[in-house]
Design a protein around this motif. Sequence first.
Motif, PDB file in Angstrom:
ATOM      1  N   MET A   4      39.553 -29.030 -29.941  1.00 25.06           N
ATOM      2  CA  MET A   4      38.995 -28.481 -31.582  1.00 25.06           C
ATOM      3  C   MET A   4      40.155 -28.003 -32.135  1.00 25.06           C
ATOM      4  O   MET A   4      40.449 -26.930 -31.759  1.00 25.06           O
ATOM      5  CB  MET A   4      37.526 -27.387 -31.626  1.00 25.06           C
ATOM      6  CG  MET A   4      36.821 -27.769 -30.673  1.00 25.06           C
ATOM      7  SD  MET A   4      35.470 -26.264 -30.435  1.00 25.06           S
ATOM      8  CE  MET A   4      34.613 -26.687 -31.934  1.00 25.06           C
ATOM      9  N   LYS A   5      40.536 -29.283 -33.494  1.00 24.55           N
ATOM     10  CA  LYS A   5      41.629 -28.251 -34.188  1.00 24.55           C
ATOM     11  C   LYS A   5      41.149 -27.801 -34.830  1.00 24.55           C
ATOM     12  O   LYS A   5      41.195 -28.359 -35.836  1.00 24.55           O
ATOM     13  CB  LYS A   5      42.570 -29.606 -34.048  1.00 24.55           C
ATOM     14  CG  LYS A   5      43.611 -29.019 -34.290  1.00 24.55           C
ATOM     15  CD  LYS A   5      44.255 -29.808 -36.173  1.00 24.55           C
ATOM     16  CE  LYS A   5      44.797 -28.898 -37.792  1.00 24.55           C
ATOM     17  NZ  LYS A   5      45.028 -29.435 -38.057  1.00 24.55           N
ATOM     18  N   PHE A   6      42.400 -26.366 -35.960  1.00 27.39           N
ATOM     19  CA  PHE A   6      41.062 -26.087 -37.168  1.00 27.39           C
ATOM     20  C   PHE A   6      43.213 -25.397 -37.428  1.00 27.39           C
ATOM     21  O   PHE A   6      44.088 -24.988 -37.082  1.00 27.39           O
ATOM     22  CB  PHE A   6      41.092 -24.613 -36.581  1.00 27.39           C
ATOM     23  CG  PHE A   6      39.504 -24.396 -35.931  1.00 27.39           C
ATOM     24  CD1 PHE A   6      38.315 -24.323 -36.933  1.00 27.39           C
ATOM     25  CD2 PHE A   6      39.408 -24.297 -34.461  1.00 27.39           C
ATOM     26  CE1 PHE A   6      37.207 -24.953 -35.915  1.00 27.39           C
ATOM     27  CE2 PHE A   6      38.546 -24.827 -34.238  1.00 27.39           C
ATOM     28  CZ  PHE A   6      37.290 -25.061 -34.639  1.00 27.39           C
ATOM     29  N   ARG A 194      55.489 -31.336 -40.859  1.00 21.50           N
ATOM     30  CA  ARG A 194      54.495 -30.807 -41.330  1.00 21.50           C
ATOM     31  C   ARG A 194      53.597 -31.396 -40.634  1.00 21.50           C
ATOM     32  O   ARG A 194      53.394 -32.452 -41.170  1.00 21.50           O
ATOM     33  CB  ARG A 194      55.092 -31.065 -42.392  1.00 21.50           C
ATOM     34  CG  ARG A 194      55.636 -30.248 -43.329  1.00 21.50           C
ATOM     35  CD  ARG A 194      56.485 -29.122 -42.809  1.00 21.50           C
ATOM     36  NE  ARG A 194      55.216 -27.598 -43.216  1.00 21.50           N
ATOM     37  CZ  ARG A 194      55.299 -27.154 -44.060  1.00 21.50           C
ATOM     38  NH1 ARG A 194      56.209 -27.247 -44.927  1.00 21.50           N
ATOM     39  NH2 ARG A 194      54.391 -26.963 -44.588  1.00 21.50           N
ATOM     40  N   GLY A 195      52.268 -30.593 -40.927  1.00 21.20           N
ATOM     41  CA  GLY A 195      50.825 -31.280 -40.595  1.00 21.20           C
ATOM     42  C   GLY A 195      50.649 -31.631 -38.585  1.00 21.20           C
ATOM     43  O   GLY A 195      49.896 -32.336 -38.767  1.00 21.20           O
ATOM     44  N   GLY A 196      51.574 -31.114 -38.730  1.00 18.74           N
ATOM     45  CA  GLY A 196      51.874 -31.428 -37.030  1.00 18.74           C
ATOM     46  C   GLY A 196      50.419 -31.058 -35.794  1.00 18.74           C
ATOM     47  O   GLY A 196      51.024 -31.963 -35.186  1.00 18.74           O
ATOM     48  N   SER A 197      50.289 -30.256 -36.187  1.00 18.95           N
ATOM     49  CA  SER A 197      49.302 -29.920 -35.636  1.00 18.95           C
ATOM     50  C   SER A 197      48.035 -30.727 -35.198  1.00 18.95           C
ATOM     51  O   SER A 197      46.958 -30.925 -33.923  1.00 18.95           O
ATOM     52  CB  SER A 197      48.331 -28.913 -35.840  1.00 18.95           C
ATOM     53  OG  SER A 197      49.171 -27.686 -36.244  1.00 18.95           O
ATOM     54  N   ASP A 198      48.079 -31.658 -36.057  1.00 18.38           N
ATOM     55  CA  ASP A 198      47.214 -33.122 -36.055  1.00 18.38           C
ATOM     56  C   ASP A 198      47.082 -33.763 -34.611  1.00 18.38           C
ATOM     57  O   ASP A 198      46.566 -33.751 -34.134  1.00 18.38           O
ATOM     58  CB  ASP A 198      46.387 -33.664 -37.240  1.00 18.38           C
ATOM     59  CG  ASP A 198      46.462 -33.029 -38.859  1.00 18.38           C
ATOM     60  OD1 ASP A 198      45.885 -31.820 -38.585  1.00 18.38           O
ATOM     61  OD2 ASP A 198      46.597 -33.307 -39.487  1.00 18.38           O
ATOM     62  N   TYR A 199      48.693 -34.116 -34.463  1.00 12.27           N
ATOM     63  CA  TYR A 199      49.257 -34.376 -33.597  1.00 12.27           C
ATOM     64  C   TYR A 199      49.175 -34.344 -32.524  1.00 12.27           C
ATOM     65  O   TYR A 199      48.915 -34.647 -31.386  1.00 12.27           O
ATOM     66  CB  TYR A 199      50.558 -34.744 -34.591  1.00 12.27           C
ATOM     67  CG  TYR A 199      51.554 -36.289 -33.245  1.00 12.27           C
ATOM     68  CD1 TYR A 199      51.195 -37.081 -32.888  1.00 12.27           C
ATOM     69  CD2 TYR A 199      52.675 -35.859 -32.603  1.00 12.27           C
ATOM     70  CE1 TYR A 199      51.495 -37.525 -32.225  1.00 12.27           C
ATOM     71  CE2 TYR A 199      53.982 -36.135 -32.374  1.00 12.27           C
ATOM     72  CZ  TYR A 199      52.705 -37.759 -31.784  1.00 12.27           C
ATOM     73  OH  TYR A 199      53.762 -38.792 -30.481  1.00 12.27           O
TER      74      TYR A 199
HETATM   75 MG    MG Z   1      46.613 -30.504 -42.338  1.00  9.70          MG
END
Ligand code: MG
Length: 440
Positions: A4-6, A194-199
């Motif tokens: 689960m990613k927030f 940037r936005g690397g949490s999805d990765y």
């Molecule tokens: Mg994002």
Amino acid sequence: MIIMKFGGSSIADSERIKNVADIIASEKGREPIVVISGIHRITDELIAIGKAASSGREYRMLCSSVAKRHIDIIKGLGLRDSLLDNEMQLLMSLPKEISRNRILSKKKLDLLMSLGERMSVKILAEYMNRKGDKAFPCNSYEIGMLTDSNFGNADILPGTYERIRRSLKGIKSIPIITGFIGMDRKGSVTTLGRGGSDYTACVVGAAVNAREIQIWTNVDGIMTADPKLVPLAKSITELTFDEEAELEFLGAETLHPRGIHPAMKGNINVRIMNTLNRRYRGSVIRREIKASKRIASITSKKGMVLFKIPSGENMRNGVNLGLTMSELGKLGITFDLVSIARDGIVATTTKGDELASLSGNRRKVKKNLEVLGRVARVSLVGKNISEIKGIDSRIIKALGDIRIVMLEVGISRDSRSVVLNEKDADKATMLLHNEFFGRS
Ligand code: MG
Ligand code: ASP
């Protein structure tokens, strides 16, 4: 197991964090592993601190603002004051050092940026423990997220999956893992872009062979168009990995550009959910869908620059194109759509700023270039879209009297793009949505 990613806006304040903790608790039976970003816009604020400090500007106020946002959340959740003592210390000492040396290396900036995620995991885990849902905060690099040393846009090194899998086996509570960050072989903290949490979420998902990777956002999944531009845009129930990758490539920014790859490789479904609408079941990105061809979504990319390279007197266009491409390529200026005419090459690039800032002996290149204006690319994306009969004529017809600067037909299997003057992009998106998804 599920991931689960927030993202940052889902944990923007104490109320939203409570909501996230509830959502996680409701999935307890499915062994959730949680990945989170720093709180809303904190990465931008940390970058601003680094820049201010390195250029001798006032940065302490900015540090205090970052600290205060976290303290407010800690108070709002009724947590202990000392929770973030270590991170807060770094938040004060690191900018001081940067300011003293007047230099902000990429390495230092990564360390500074990492504080956002390092603080948010502690807050969420502590709050969940308070509530009685056992959670364990982890810095991803402590559970095996090893990367190269490409600070600012690092990628994982082999063995990462196996290390993460083994480490997580040993954690019996719900792991709350920092997105976005990693560590190189020398022990320096890195970031994944940037936005690397999805990765991070997809890497962890692939590592444990999760049943599903849930990416929680604040909208109803992936939509047929940006709802801010097209109020009638609808959520898409299912997409293929290829469609999602194509959407990202063409500018959609739903997920981190590399985000989907580990999931695709491991054949793990990715579900895009909405924290503000828990009844919504999500857009599922998976290997296959039933339709053999379709139009799934419209996306656009603004801020592109159209430029021309006039052909030299004695040069044939073909030769010129090759030379120019390699010359500009060396300067980091990449082409998107290219068209060759008798008197030169016309191309678009997303690297307009780089183009404008060519100087010194690179000026020669610039002199040969003629910037024609700002354009946007509007794209239709869908599985085997090129096999849909009459699609190109419908696109042209739907655009009416909007001037088409360039038209890309028959190259990509899963997309169709038109380049327009930037000012026409939003209207074009609307018109194409009306044509292909109807007005209701
Ligand atoms: Mg994002
Ligand atoms: N906090 C990071 C960023 O703003 C990573 C992320 O949110 O995914 O880019």
